[in-house]
Enzyme design. Sequence first.
Site, PDB file in Angstrom:
ATOM      1  N   ARG A   1       6.712   3.393  -9.711  1.00  0.00           N
ATOM      2  CA  ARG A   1       5.861   2.308 -10.178  1.00  0.00           C
ATOM      3  C   ARG A   1       5.115   2.846 -11.395  1.00  0.00           C
ATOM      4  NH1 ARG A   1       1.759  -0.242  -5.770  1.00  0.00           N
ATOM      5  NH2 ARG A   1       0.793   1.815  -5.983  1.00  0.00           N
TER       6      ARG A   1
ATOM      7  N   MET B   1      -3.868 -29.152   1.009  1.00  0.00           N
ATOM      8  CA  MET B   1      -4.548 -28.226   0.118  1.00  0.00           C
ATOM      9  C   MET B   1      -5.878 -27.743   0.705  1.00  0.00           C
ATOM     10  SD  MET B   1      -5.797 -28.816  -3.796  1.00  0.00           S
ATOM     11  CE  MET B   1      -4.174 -29.133  -4.477  1.00  0.00           C
TER      12      MET B   1
ATOM     13  N   TYR C   1       1.386 -35.341   5.573  1.00  0.00           N
ATOM     14  CA  TYR C   1       2.318 -35.638   4.483  1.00  0.00           C
ATOM     15  C   TYR C   1       3.781 -35.635   4.946  1.00  0.00           C
ATOM     16  CZ  TYR C   1      -1.173 -35.052   0.781  1.00  0.00           C
ATOM     17  OH  TYR C   1      -2.254 -35.196  -0.047  1.00  0.00           O
TER      18      TYR C   1
ATOM     19  N   LYS D   1     -10.378  -2.019  -3.389  1.00  0.00           N
ATOM     20  CA  LYS D   1      -9.682  -2.866  -4.363  1.00  0.00           C
ATOM     21  C   LYS D   1      -9.429  -4.242  -3.751  1.00  0.00           C
ATOM     22  CE  LYS D   1      -5.302  -0.960  -2.775  1.00  0.00           C
ATOM     23  NZ  LYS D   1      -4.230  -0.011  -3.002  1.00  0.00           N
TER      24      LYS D   1
HETATM   25  C1  LIG Z   1      -3.866   0.710  -1.879  1.00  0.00           C
HETATM   26  C2  LIG Z   1      -3.613   2.124  -2.023  1.00  0.00           C
HETATM   27  C3  LIG Z   1      -3.876   3.010  -0.971  1.00  0.00           C
HETATM   28  C4  LIG Z   1      -4.308   2.575   0.398  1.00  0.00           C
HETATM   29  O1  LIG Z   1      -3.191   2.202   1.164  1.00  0.00           O
HETATM   30  P1  LIG Z   1      -3.340   1.691   2.663  1.00  0.00           P
HETATM   31  O2  LIG Z   1      -1.955   1.521   3.146  1.00  0.00           O
HETATM   32  O3  LIG Z   1      -4.063   0.414   2.588  1.00  0.00           O
HETATM   33  O4  LIG Z   1      -4.097   2.731   3.387  1.00  0.00           O
HETATM   34  C5  LIG Z   1      -3.734   4.370  -1.210  1.00  0.00           C
HETATM   35  N1  LIG Z   1      -3.316   4.815  -2.427  1.00  0.00           N
HETATM   36  C6  LIG Z   1      -3.012   3.981  -3.442  1.00  0.00           C
HETATM   37  C7  LIG Z   1      -2.546   4.543  -4.726  1.00  0.00           C
HETATM   38  C8  LIG Z   1      -3.152   2.608  -3.279  1.00  0.00           C
HETATM   39  O5  LIG Z   1      -2.858   1.797  -4.280  1.00  0.00           O
END
Ligand SMILES: *Cc1c(COP(=O)(O)O)cnc(C)c1O
Length: 823
Positions: A591, A767, A718, A493
Amino acid sequence: MSSSIEEIVSVIGANRVGDRPAQVDWILTDSRSLCFPEETLFFALKTKRNDGHKYIEELYARGVYNFVVTEIPKKMQGCKDINFLVVSNVLKALQRLAAKHREQFDVPVVGITGSNGKTVVKEWLYQLLSPERRITRSPRSYNSQIGVPLSVWMMDSHTELGIFEAGISEMGEMEALEPIIRPTIGVLTNIGGAHQENFTSLQEKCMEKLLLFKDCDVIIYNGDNELISSCVAKSLFAAREIAWSMKDVERPLFVEKIEKDATGTTVKYRYLGFFKEYRIPYIDDASIENSLNCLAVALYLMVSPETIAERMACLEPVAMRLEVKEGKNGCVLINDSYNSDFASLDIALDFMARRSEGKMRRRTLILSDILETGQPGKLLYRQVADLVHSRGVDRLIGVGEEISAASARFEVKDKQFFQTTKELIASGVLASLRGDVVLVKGARAFHFDEVTDLLELKVHETILEINLNALVDNLNYYRNKLKPETKLMCMVKASAYGAGPFEVAKTLEEHRVDYLAVAVADEGADLRKAGITCPIIIMNPEVTAFKTMFAYRLEPNIYGFRILEDLIKAAEREGVSNFPIHIKIDTGMHRLGFDPYNDMKPLVERLNRQSAVIPRSVFSHLVGSDSSRFDAFTRKQIETFEAASAELQAGFTHKILRHICNTAGIERYPGAQFDMVRLGIGLYGIDPYTNRVLHNVSTLKTTILQIHNVSADETIGYSRKGVLHRDSRIATVPIGYADGLNRHLGNGNAYCLVNGQKAPYIGNICMDVCMIDVTGIDCKEGDKVVVFGDDLPVTVLSNALDTIPYEILTNVSNRVKRVYFQD
Ligand SMILES: *Cc1c(COP(=O)(O)O)cnc(C)c1O
């Protein structure tokens, strides 16, 4: 080199089933690398995670008839036209075959081991010694339990010298490699922390490595390294020693003086009473050390100091990397600057074939003459032509007299030949490539960097380099913590935590992970379009994207009744049935997720009243697995999950996979693996528990655009924030907060590395650029700057910002080009 199947049967002590006559030229351990089926012997290796026996049927269908196995697959027991060589341990059989092969050769063999520099020493020795010797050496860094036998198998009647690397990661491994390499000359490059996981101390690792030298005539090492010296002494080998030293005049090879200047290093030494010197075009300490190890080998082989000096002066850098870059006109450029020889061409073509799988891209190969010594030209190009053909090259662009002369041998749809690189460039052919996967492979003399320069999409000087080997090392590190039956989901992801999704996903797929996970459906669709076929899970599915999910077989997480109803409705409308879904339970994160106490019963009922979707797995997420402070809470989460998931499972006859561990969970809760784990940040090299970097994957790099000498009373940037306290040298680099360099790192809150030295950010970060203080650092315009990487862990930046490394990695913006490489 060819062997009869009968010889092999007797060497490996196999029980042969089947009597097909056969001659073996090729050994295969990875079914995807198949090239010459008829003459191939496949070793069905069993690893902790995979089993070569699974690929036998497929290989048979592709024309392979010879297999080394522990058992004959049931389905194939009747097949008459196959040779099965049944043994009790396939890896041992492979190693025995290689060891027996080695025995036939009474030539000097150099065995190289050590933590760093093995490949450079091997390649430099090749450069120093090959003009008058036919050398067989390990391709790339083939130095493992499997790589070493495959390398040694390449020795043939032309071989006059062998040079092989041996790499180990746990006890007992060197004992297996020693009889295969059987070195007469042993080189120990150095001992460092790499692959330390399975050793209790550096000394233990050093002693294990030295086992390679058991029967050597001579051992070469750095006599100034006390650990190595004491381990060599303890080993009590009978061998002669050439320990080189900069301190101890009593050592056989005494280094009197090392003089560095702008363009290289001059080394003055004393050997057997002679005072001599040589020069190398490098100034870093690692190169000097590597050259000293090479010097000792060359002197031992009686190469004259004058010849050594002549060749040392032109040592070429060893580019071990195979780089994947974005090319012009939609091309993907694979630049293999590794040595031009048959074995490395094979590996590069294999890599290209895999990268273009499923993408319907045309495969173009730009290949120069292969300047390999000791191979008759005719035979060499016949083999090259076979290889090019079997690897599915669609278009060949050959450069050089030899390959042009062999043009008729190549059976490629589209082929062109040029005598020189200049002619190729002048022809305009390069500009005509559109959307191809282009592999560029040339011997050094052909200067193919001019070719890649023309093909490469010119970008911003700031790049994120991704080391795919390190990614795999991390993958294996965590895999080793799993029970053999535990499945593995890898999180890609957020563009693979910033590393870029496709190459990472492709690499993981090659290493046969069970699932990939992305955040949204579009990310999954992009992976499918790019040719990823393994199961993909969508962490945050959107109701609007169900059609995409059905079309690309992307399996959604389902966290509540509302989205479940929407999905069932959409599936029924599209005529989809039994679509796999993953049930998320909320055990404490609050969540997303079903209520573990109240929702399971109605959920089972609802799912059993329809056939559009089917639960494939059930999972939950730990909120504090990376901290011992929350251990009690974590255990409670695991218990809650166990009960709720059992309730869900009880409602179905098919197996539903259960999973709860993220990276820190894998590390800290080995008892909570259930059926699968979800590996995220650890893959990218960060241990979330210790906040340490395992094998660094990403390096954010930029370059110095300009350097100003600024007097103490001036300010930088800046709002006049960068106040100077002395006359300073200030360098400007093209990276700013729009690239993901957090503005809070400015004003001395963090630093980058310029030629290995710390250069603080001065003034406000802008930037697109920022300024750094390089006062007292030896540097010039155009030099590289490392924002984070091997020697500046990303955790230094996350600590400075009071955040987590996840945020730093995922914030590197899309305009920073990702460049992938592997050794
Ligand atoms: C991102 C995620 C993980 C992985 O977590 P890490 O700490 O990066 O290993 C596992 N399960 C879910 C549901 C996640 O969203």
